[in-house]
Design a protein around this motif. Structure first.
Motif, mmCIF file in Angstrom:
data_model
loop_
_atom_site.group_PDB
_atom_site.id
_atom_site.type_symbol
_atom_site.label_atom_id
_atom_site.label_comp_id
_atom_site.label_asym_id
_atom_site.label_seq_id
_atom_site.Cartn_x
_atom_site.Cartn_y
_atom_site.Cartn_z
ATOM 1 N N ILE A 384 -1.130 1.962 -30.723
ATOM 2 C CA ILE A 384 -2.149 1.609 -31.747
ATOM 3 C C ILE A 384 -1.476 1.347 -33.081
ATOM 4 O O ILE A 384 -1.838 0.383 -33.805
ATOM 5 N N LYS A 385 -0.479 2.147 -33.448
ATOM 6 C CA LYS A 385 0.223 1.949 -34.711
ATOM 7 C C LYS A 385 0.935 0.607 -34.718
ATOM 8 O O LYS A 385 0.957 -0.109 -35.720
ATOM 9 N N VAL A 386 1.554 0.290 -33.596
ATOM 10 C CA VAL A 386 2.246 -0.997 -33.517
ATOM 11 C C VAL A 386 1.269 -2.133 -33.693
ATOM 12 O O VAL A 386 1.518 -3.120 -34.388
ATOM 13 N N GLU A 387 0.116 -2.022 -33.083
ATOM 14 C CA GLU A 387 -0.896 -3.098 -33.159
ATOM 15 C C GLU A 387 -1.452 -3.211 -34.561
ATOM 16 O O GLU A 387 -1.655 -4.319 -35.086
ATOM 17 N N VAL A 388 -1.684 -2.085 -35.247
ATOM 18 C CA VAL A 388 -2.186 -2.108 -36.626
ATOM 19 C C VAL A 388 -1.160 -2.756 -37.540
ATOM 20 O O VAL A 388 -1.499 -3.559 -38.431
ATOM 21 N N GLN A 389 0.158 -2.416 -37.321
ATOM 22 C CA GLN A 389 1.186 -3.025 -38.161
ATOM 23 C C GLN A 389 1.244 -4.525 -37.947
ATOM 24 O O GLN A 389 1.469 -5.293 -38.892
ATOM 25 N N SER A 390 1.030 -4.924 -36.706
ATOM 26 C CA SER A 390 1.034 -6.362 -36.419
ATOM 27 C C SER A 390 -0.110 -7.060 -37.158
ATOM 28 O O SER A 390 0.069 -8.150 -37.727
ATOM 29 N N ILE A 391 -1.270 -6.440 -37.169
ATOM 30 C CA ILE A 391 -2.422 -7.026 -37.878
ATOM 31 C C ILE A 391 -2.147 -7.085 -39.363
ATOM 32 O O ILE A 391 -2.469 -8.071 -40.059
ATOM 33 N N LEU A 392 -1.520 -6.046 -39.919
ATOM 34 C CA LEU A 392 -1.210 -6.014 -41.351
ATOM 35 C C LEU A 392 -0.244 -7.129 -41.711
ATOM 36 O O LEU A 392 -0.409 -7.815 -42.737
ATOM 37 N N ASN A 393 0.728 -7.355 -40.876
ATOM 38 C CA ASN A 393 1.694 -8.423 -41.150
ATOM 39 C C ASN A 393 1.016 -9.790 -41.096
ATOM 40 O O ASN A 393 1.323 -10.695 -41.895
ATOM 41 N N SER A 394 0.119 -9.948 -40.150
ATOM 42 C CA SER A 394 -0.581 -11.239 -40.027
ATOM 43 C C SER A 394 -1.453 -11.528 -41.249
ATOM 44 O O SER A 394 -1.480 -12.649 -41.777
ATOM 45 N N VAL A 395 -2.156 -10.512 -41.700
ATOM 46 C CA VAL A 395 -3.023 -10.694 -42.883
ATOM 47 C C VAL A 395 -2.184 -10.997 -44.101
ATOM 48 O O VAL A 395 -2.534 -11.835 -44.957
ATOM 49 N N LYS A 396 -1.005 -10.336 -44.240
ATOM 50 C CA LYS A 396 -0.139 -10.583 -45.380
ATOM 51 C C LYS A 396 0.374 -12.015 -45.366
ATOM 52 O O LYS A 396 0.439 -12.702 -46.402
ATOM 53 N N ASN A 397 0.724 -12.505 -44.171
ATOM 54 C CA ASN A 397 1.183 -13.902 -44.073
ATOM 55 C C ASN A 397 0.083 -14.881 -44.477
ATOM 56 O O ASN A 397 0.349 -15.904 -45.143
ATOM 57 N N GLN A 398 -1.158 -14.608 -44.080
ATOM 58 C CA GLN A 398 -2.283 -15.487 -44.459
ATOM 59 C C GLN A 398 -2.491 -15.514 -45.979
ATOM 60 O O GLN A 398 -2.752 -16.568 -46.575
ATOM 61 N N ALA A 399 -2.338 -14.333 -46.601
ATOM 62 C CA ALA A 399 -2.504 -14.277 -48.064
ATOM 63 C C ALA A 399 -1.405 -15.052 -48.757
ATOM 64 O O ALA A 399 -1.642 -15.793 -49.731
ATOM 65 N N ASP A 400 -0.186 -14.929 -48.251
ATOM 66 C CA ASP A 400 0.912 -15.658 -48.864
ATOM 67 C C ASP A 400 0.731 -17.152 -48.690
ATOM 68 O O ASP A 400 0.990 -17.946 -49.614
ATOM 69 N N THR A 401 0.273 -17.545 -47.517
ATOM 70 C CA THR A 401 0.049 -18.979 -47.269
ATOM 71 C C THR A 401 -1.034 -19.529 -48.182
ATOM 72 O O THR A 401 -0.934 -20.630 -48.741
ATOM 73 N N ALA A 402 -2.122 -18.798 -48.363
ATOM 74 C CA ALA A 402 -3.218 -19.241 -49.253
ATOM 75 C C ALA A 402 -2.747 -19.359 -50.677
ATOM 76 O O ALA A 402 -3.128 -20.277 -51.417
ATOM 77 N N LYS A 403 -1.805 -18.448 -51.093
ATOM 78 C CA LYS A 403 -1.310 -18.499 -52.461
ATOM 79 C C LYS A 403 -0.458 -19.740 -52.681
ATOM 80 O O LYS A 403 -0.579 -20.443 -53.709
ATOM 81 N N ARG A 404 0.392 -20.048 -51.715
ATOM 82 C CA ARG A 404 1.238 -21.223 -51.851
ATOM 83 C C ARG A 404 0.405 -22.515 -51.848
ATOM 84 O O ARG A 404 0.657 -23.445 -52.626
ATOM 85 N N GLN A 405 -0.605 -22.538 -50.983
ATOM 86 C CA GLN A 405 -1.466 -23.739 -50.928
ATOM 87 C C GLN A 405 -2.220 -23.932 -52.244
ATOM 88 O O GLN A 405 -2.359 -25.050 -52.755
ATOM 89 N N GLU A 406 -2.678 -22.842 -52.826
ATOM 90 C CA GLU A 406 -3.390 -22.926 -54.104
ATOM 91 C C GLU A 406 -2.479 -23.443 -55.201
ATOM 92 O O GLU A 406 -2.888 -24.310 -56.009
ATOM 93 N N ASP A 407 -1.245 -23.008 -55.195
ATOM 94 C CA ASP A 407 -0.322 -23.454 -56.227
ATOM 95 C C ASP A 407 -0.025 -24.938 -56.089
ATOM 96 O O ASP A 407 0.046 -25.683 -57.091
ATOM 97 N N GLN A 408 0.105 -25.399 -54.869
ATOM 98 C CA GLN A 408 0.372 -26.822 -54.658
ATOM 99 C C GLN A 408 -0.821 -27.683 -55.115
ATOM 100 O O GLN A 408 -0.640 -28.725 -55.762
ATOM 101 N N ILE A 409 -2.015 -27.227 -54.757
ATOM 102 C CA ILE A 409 -3.204 -28.004 -55.145
ATOM 103 C C ILE A 409 -3.370 -28.008 -56.650
ATOM 104 O O ILE A 409 -3.721 -29.023 -57.267
ATOM 105 N N ARG A 410 -3.081 -26.887 -57.300
ATOM 106 C CA ARG A 410 -3.222 -26.802 -58.758
ATOM 107 C C ARG A 410 -2.248 -27.764 -59.442
ATOM 108 O O ARG A 410 -2.590 -28.430 -60.432
#
Length: 790
Positions: A384-410
């Protein structure tokens, strides 16, 4: 001196006391009845009508016959009628958003209907109907040609003559007056056809009558013509021509509007094409790309990047929020809760926990089975811990991707914004050209729409005027209206007759009615004596009171006697003078009749003929007039008796005697008073004088001043009111107020009362009464001594 009576003591006459006397004179004009004698009430009018009823009937019949004659002589006229409904708006076949009908939209109904009435009676419509039916060519409407005179003749006449001076000036002025007067009656036009055409149109307009039916939008067209078929044709033609003219006016209005709009549309189209060409040239020279009428490519890109940046910001914020939630509380975060793998692990762990708890009741923790269960639980927790860490990493990657996309559009949005700023500086002139293009395009579209609507409306134009009822051929003539004309003729005859009656009565100043006496003279009316037809001038009239006491004449005089008995507080006047306005009014007959009536009471009565200018009593009594009052007053001593007895009991008569040269001087002397004293001393209860007329003579005034009472006699429908007023004025000036008036020779027209012959029924015995009233030519002297000349 012996008594002249029959020795009977004097009897007391009937009398009323105090202010209840019948004959109290009215001293002032203020005691006149209200209204005056010149005011006619309804009763007087009715009596005038009854008095002249046969003349009224005759004139009314003449008017009726004249109306009937004119009705039958006139050419019968037939009336044809058609009705039109005039609506405020025509029925719309095609409706437009801005459909406006010109003309009568903004006026009230009264003005609109008045305009339609005038149009129906216009000369244009009349000429159109005349031309369509050929009324002038067929001679159906006859025009009276006028005789023309040229103006040249008048101009020549006004300038003829070479005379100078005043004569020439006067002639010139006269000629100018003649010329100006001639222009009033001679038409200015010199065309016979034009004048005849005008006469035909005038005749047509007189034959056509238009009226509006009350409280409606319906007009009625009436046409009169001697031909019933032609009357119906004209009425229907007027309606159809009126509708056609209305449609033509509408079509002309639509055609004019269409031509005007098409002209403006062409000009607007040319301006629009020119402005669009200028816009295109400017955009090409500045390398501007436009997508539509509202924006260009750069503006569109900027709008798209603005939208994308807003969406990127939302996605970034959402991703960061999910990352923080998973990092801070993994077990409670949405991705963890939504993970199916973790939920399966948790399900297995729950089962192992339940089994572990169940076995712990039996085994200890170091029991191999218990250790095995613990090892399985720990393994699931690690997964369960491994799976939770995997989900946390995935969400962090999505946030980073959204930030980069926002900067490019701006960054891209900032670049586009810079391009827009630069483009706006270049598009000032472009917008000006574009605004002109838009304005011209809107104007062009509006004009194009109106041109199409006018064209369609003109092709389907309807009329707001409809025929409700067509004119039918009349079966019977409308004019002449026999009953109406007869009623009008009869009424006109009655009015004319009444006018003649009032005209005759206005010229007739005589006393017409009995009740006029008291209104006019302010003295009581003591009696009304009926007229005996054909016998008013003979001696028998006065003697009827003796020969036929029950006759209507006798009853009338008895009524006068009774009124005299109530005229004073002491009864009837002992001394009485009977006078009148002029001769032949019945005063002598009244004197004799009253003397007979008083004698019938059994009282001695002396009748004295005091009319020394025109004596009459001796003729009535059949006596000689060789001696009498004039002898006594003159103091002469003729042989014979002055007061003579008659066949009528208690009645003595003194004739006038020879006519003296100056009757006034004889009456003024004291002898008259001595005569009355002597007669009363000899037993005469009443002394009645047949006096002379008042007007033109002083005899009546002198006699009235010596006798205590005066009775005035007036003839109905003969004695003039002005004469009577003058006579009373003379009497009152002399201090004489008559006791009353007796109206003689009256008929049913002169009184509102029943006539005596109708009441008593003695009209049929008039001849018999007259035959009994003959008096012998001579009388035997009475048994008692009579008064002789001293």
């Amino acid at each position: 001196m012996p008594s002249i009576g029959n020795g009977m003591p004097p009897q007391t006459a009937l009398a009323l006391r105090g202010q209840q006397e019948v004959g109290l004179p009215w001293d002032t004009a203020s005691q006149l009845p209200p209204g005056g004698d010149d005011v006619l009430d309804l009763r007087d009018l009715w009596r005038l009508v009854v008095k002249h009823k046969w003349m009224l009937v005759s004139v009314a019949i003449v008017g009726l016959l004249a109306a009937l004659l004119l009705s039958f002589v006139r050419t019968p006229q037939y009336l044809a009628s058609t009705t039109l409904q005039v609506d405020k708006r025509a029925a719309r076949v095609v409706n437009f958003a801005k459909d406006e009908q010109g003309g009568m939209q903004d006026v009230d109904d009264r003005t609109r209907m008045g305009t339609q009435l005038e149009l129906l009676q216009s000369r244009v419509l009349a000429e159109r109907v005349i031309d369509e039916l050929g009324l002038d060519r067929q001679g159906l409407l006859q025009a009276v040609p006028r005789k023309l005179e040229t103006n040249e003749r008048r101009d020549i006449d006004s300038t003829d003559g070479d005379d100078t001076g005043w004569m020439a000036m006067v002639e010139n002025i006269v000629d100018r007056i003649k010329s100006s007067y001639g222009k009033l009656s001679v038409p200015a036009a010199n065309s016979v056809e034009q004048l005849n055409r005008s006469e035909v149109v005038t005749a047509f307009q007189r034959a056509v009558k238009v009226q509006q039916l009350r409280n409606s939008s319906v007009l009625k067209v009436d046409v009169e013509n001697p031909s019933p078929q032609l009357a119906a044709r004209i009425a229907n033609s007027v309606a159809q021509s009126f509708i056609a003219l209305n449609l033509e006016r509408r079509m002309e209005s639509s055609s004019y509007a269409k031509n005007f709009l098409e002209t403006q549309l062409g000009l607007t189209k040319a301006r629009l094409e020119e402005s669009e060409r200028k816009l295109q040239d400017f955009a090409r020279s500045r390398n501007l790309l436009t997508l539509d009428e509202k924006t260009n490519v750069v503006n569109q890109t900027y709008l798209e990047f603005s939208t994308a940046l807003s969406k990127a910001e939302q996605d970034r914020i959402k991703s960061e929020s999910e990352y923080e939630a998973v990092r801070s509380a993994p077990e409670m975060s949405r991705p963890v809760l939504e993970s199916k793998t973790i939920q399966d692990y948790k399900t297995q762990r729950s089962k192992l926990d339940a089994e572990y708890q169940e076995n712990s009741k039996i085994y200890k923790a170091d029991f191999p089975k218990m250790q095995q269960l613990r090892a399985q639980i720990d393994d699931i927790d690690a997964k369960i811990k491994v799976e939770v860490q995997s989900i946390l990493n995935s969400v962090k990657n999505q946030a980073d991707t959204a930030k980069r996309q926002e900067d490019q559009i701006r960054t891209r949005l900032a670049q586009t914004r810079q391009e827009i700023v630069v483009g706006q500086e270049r598009s000032v002139d472009f917008n000006l050209f574009k605004r002109e293009v838009d304005t011209n395009r809107e104007l062009y579209n509006g004009l194009l729409q109106q041109v199409k609507e006018v064209g369609v409306a003109g092709g389907v134009e309807t009329n707001n005027i409809q025929v409700v009822d067509k004119a039918e051929v009349p079966l019977f003539p409308y004019k002449p209206r026999i009953a109406l004309n007869a009623a009008i003729g009869l009424l006109a005859g009655l009015v004319l007759g009444l006018g003649l009656v009032f005209l005759m009565e206005s010229f007739d100043d005589s006393i017409k009615f009995a009740d006029e006496v008291e209104k006019m003279l302010a003295v009581p009316l003591l009696g009304v004596i009926p007229k005996v037809k054909g016998k008013n001038d003979g001696p028998s009239i006065a003697m009827i009171a003796h020969s036929d006491p029950r006759s209507h004449v006798a009853e009338a005089y008895r009524s006068v006697r009774t009124a005299l008995q109530f005229s004073t507080s002491e009864g009837a006047p002992r001394r009485l003078v009977v006078t009148s306005t002029t001769k032949s009014e019945g005063k002598s007959t009244t004197s004799l009749a009253l003397a007979i009536n008083f004698a019938q009471l059994g009282l001695p009565v002396a009748l004295i003929d005091a009319d020394l200018r025109n004596p009459t009593v001796h003729k009535f009594m059949g006596m000689e007039n060789t001696q009498g009052l004039s002898n006594y007053l003159a103091g002469s001593h003729p042989h014979g008796e002055l007061v003579r007895a008659t066949d009528i009991p208690n009645l003595w008569v003194m004739t006038a005697g020879p006519i003296p040269p100056s009757p006034v001087e004889l009456l003024t002397g004291p002898r008259l008073g001595q005569l009355m004293d002597e007669l009363q001393a000899k037993g005469a209860e009443y002394i009645i004088f047949d006096g002379p007329p008042v007007l033109g003579l002083a005899d009546a005034l002198v006699l009235g001043n010596q006798v205590e009472s005066v009775l005035y006699v007036a003839q109905a429908s003969h004695t003039r009111k002005s004469h009577v007023k003058d006579a009373f004025k003379r009497l009152r000036t002399a201090g004489i107020v008559p006791r009353g008036v007796v109206l003689t020779k009256t008929t049913a027209q002169n009184t509102a009362y029943y006539t005596y012959d109708n009441y008593y029924g003695y009209g049929a015995n008039e001849k018999q009464a007259s035959s009994k009233a003959k008096v012998p030519a001579t009388y035997a002297p009475p048994t008692e001594p009579s008064l002789k000349q001293a």
